[in-house]
Scaffold this motif. Structure first.
Motif, PDB file in Angstrom:
ATOM      1  N   LEU A  35      31.288  79.137  34.538  1.00 29.80           N
ATOM      2  CA  LEU A  35      30.311  78.347  34.319  1.00 29.80           C
ATOM      3  C   LEU A  35      28.902  78.578  35.129  1.00 29.80           C
ATOM      4  CD1 LEU A  35      31.734  74.732  34.119  1.00 29.80           C
ATOM      5  CD2 LEU A  35      31.012  76.319  32.332  1.00 29.80           C
ATOM      6  N   ARG A  36      27.767  78.453  34.431  1.00 30.68           N
ATOM      7  CA  ARG A  36      26.541  78.288  35.456  1.00 30.68           C
ATOM      8  C   ARG A  36      26.367  77.020  36.153  1.00 30.68           C
ATOM      9  NH1 ARG A  36      21.236  80.494  32.772  1.00 30.68           N
ATOM     10  NH2 ARG A  36      22.204  82.359  33.116  1.00 30.68           N
ATOM     11  N   ASP A  37      26.567  76.102  35.304  1.00 34.96           N
ATOM     12  CA  ASP A  37      26.351  74.654  35.646  1.00 34.96           C
ATOM     13  C   ASP A  37      27.505  73.802  34.702  1.00 34.96           C
ATOM     14  OD1 ASP A  37      25.046  74.045  32.952  1.00 34.96           O
ATOM     15  OD2 ASP A  37      23.310  74.782  34.217  1.00 34.96           O
ATOM     16  N   GLY A  38      27.418  72.558  34.623  1.00 44.17           N
ATOM     17  CA  GLY A  38      28.261  71.651  33.915  1.00 44.17           C
ATOM     18  C   GLY A  38      28.050  71.569  32.431  1.00 44.17           C
ATOM     19  N   HIS A  40      26.804  74.585  30.550  1.00 43.60           N
ATOM     20  CA  HIS A  40      26.417  76.332  30.244  1.00 43.60           C
ATOM     21  C   HIS A  40      27.492  77.062  30.927  1.00 43.60           C
ATOM     22  CE1 HIS A  40      22.649  74.099  30.143  1.00 43.60           C
ATOM     23  NE2 HIS A  40      22.519  74.842  28.952  1.00 43.60           N
ATOM     24  N   SER A  42      28.417  81.047  32.191  1.00 38.62           N
ATOM     25  CA  SER A  42      27.724  81.867  33.100  1.00 38.62           C
ATOM     26  C   SER A  42      26.462  82.724  32.700  1.00 38.62           C
ATOM     27  CB  SER A  42      28.665  82.952  33.544  1.00 38.62           C
ATOM     28  OG  SER A  42      29.465  82.140  34.250  1.00 38.62           O
ATOM     29  N   LEU A  72      32.553  70.875  38.736  1.00 36.63           N
ATOM     30  CA  LEU A  72      31.950  71.046  37.219  1.00 36.63           C
ATOM     31  C   LEU A  72      32.916  70.749  36.015  1.00 36.63           C
ATOM     32  CD1 LEU A  72      30.183  74.541  37.668  1.00 36.63           C
ATOM     33  CD2 LEU A  72      29.101  72.229  37.831  1.00 36.63           C
ATOM     34  N   GLU A 112      29.818  70.066  45.784  1.00 34.55           N
ATOM     35  CA  GLU A 112      29.780  71.378  45.253  1.00 34.55           C
ATOM     36  C   GLU A 112      29.990  71.323  43.765  1.00 34.55           C
ATOM     37  OE1 GLU A 112      30.780  71.201  48.252  1.00 34.55           O
ATOM     38  OE2 GLU A 112      29.436  72.466  49.223  1.00 34.55           O
ATOM     39  N   GLY A 113      29.069  72.097  42.995  1.00 33.68           N
ATOM     40  CA  GLY A 113      29.150  71.926  41.484  1.00 33.68           C
ATOM     41  C   GLY A 113      28.273  71.108  40.909  1.00 33.68           C
ATOM     42  N   GLY A 114      27.804  70.078  41.717  1.00 31.10           N
ATOM     43  CA  GLY A 114      26.679  69.423  40.960  1.00 31.10           C
ATOM     44  C   GLY A 114      27.109  68.263  40.099  1.00 31.10           C
TER      45      GLY A 114
END
Length: 157
Positions: A35-38, A40, A42, A72, A112-114
């Motif tokens: 993943l790029r973020d939760g 999307h 990469s 994430l 971490e991971g937002g």
């Protein structure tokens, strides 16, 4: 039933090619993405698009994420679930953070991971319940997880 796991996929184009191969050869699979973020993978493709593409594919038994920060997992599962009815998978990293500059791992500092609304779970076991509630049916661990982590996860799941 046996499955071939296509995992840590960073690219929608790779997934498309593997979907075609699984159809051509009649191989049952599951797909998990980095993943790029939760929301999307990469390469920036929305998880909603990924879920819609694999949903209903005759040889895809599950879809989800792996090799991602603990924080994430919940948002990724929430992004996938409305767009597919197949089981979700989640096998994140241990919770440690990799620093590519120093090539070392360190303990995470908490968010971490937002992850929205409270940060990352402290461990695989701590996240298991919420991940199952979010639709995960296959849980595990990736980088830096240990047999002890998996035993604790199994006790919670």
């Amino acid at each position: 039933m046996d499955f071939l796991a296509f995992e840590t996929l960073p690219s929608f184009a790779e997934a498309e090619a593997l979907l075609a191969l699984s159809r051509e050869h009649g191989v049952d699979t599951w797909f998990s993405f980095s993943l790029r973020d939760g929301g999307h993978i990469s390469d920036g493709t929305p998880l909603a698009d990924v879920a819609q593409r694999v949903n209903g594919h005759p040889h895809v038994a599950a879809v989800g994420v792996n090799c991602v920060p603990l924080g994430l997992v919940r948002p990724a599962l929430a992004a996938l679930r409305p767009h597919t009815d197949i089981p979700l998978v989640a096998y994140p990293n241990s919770g440690e953070t990799y620093d590519s500059a120093t090539k070392t791992w360190s303990q995470a500092s908490g968010d971490e991971g937002g992850a929205a609304g409270g940060g990352a779970p402290a461990s695989l076991a701590a996240g298991a319940g919420e991940w199952q509630q979010a639709g995960a049916r296959i849980l595990g661990g990736c980088c830096r997880t240990t047999p002890r982590d998996i035993a604790a996860l199994a006790a919670q799941a």
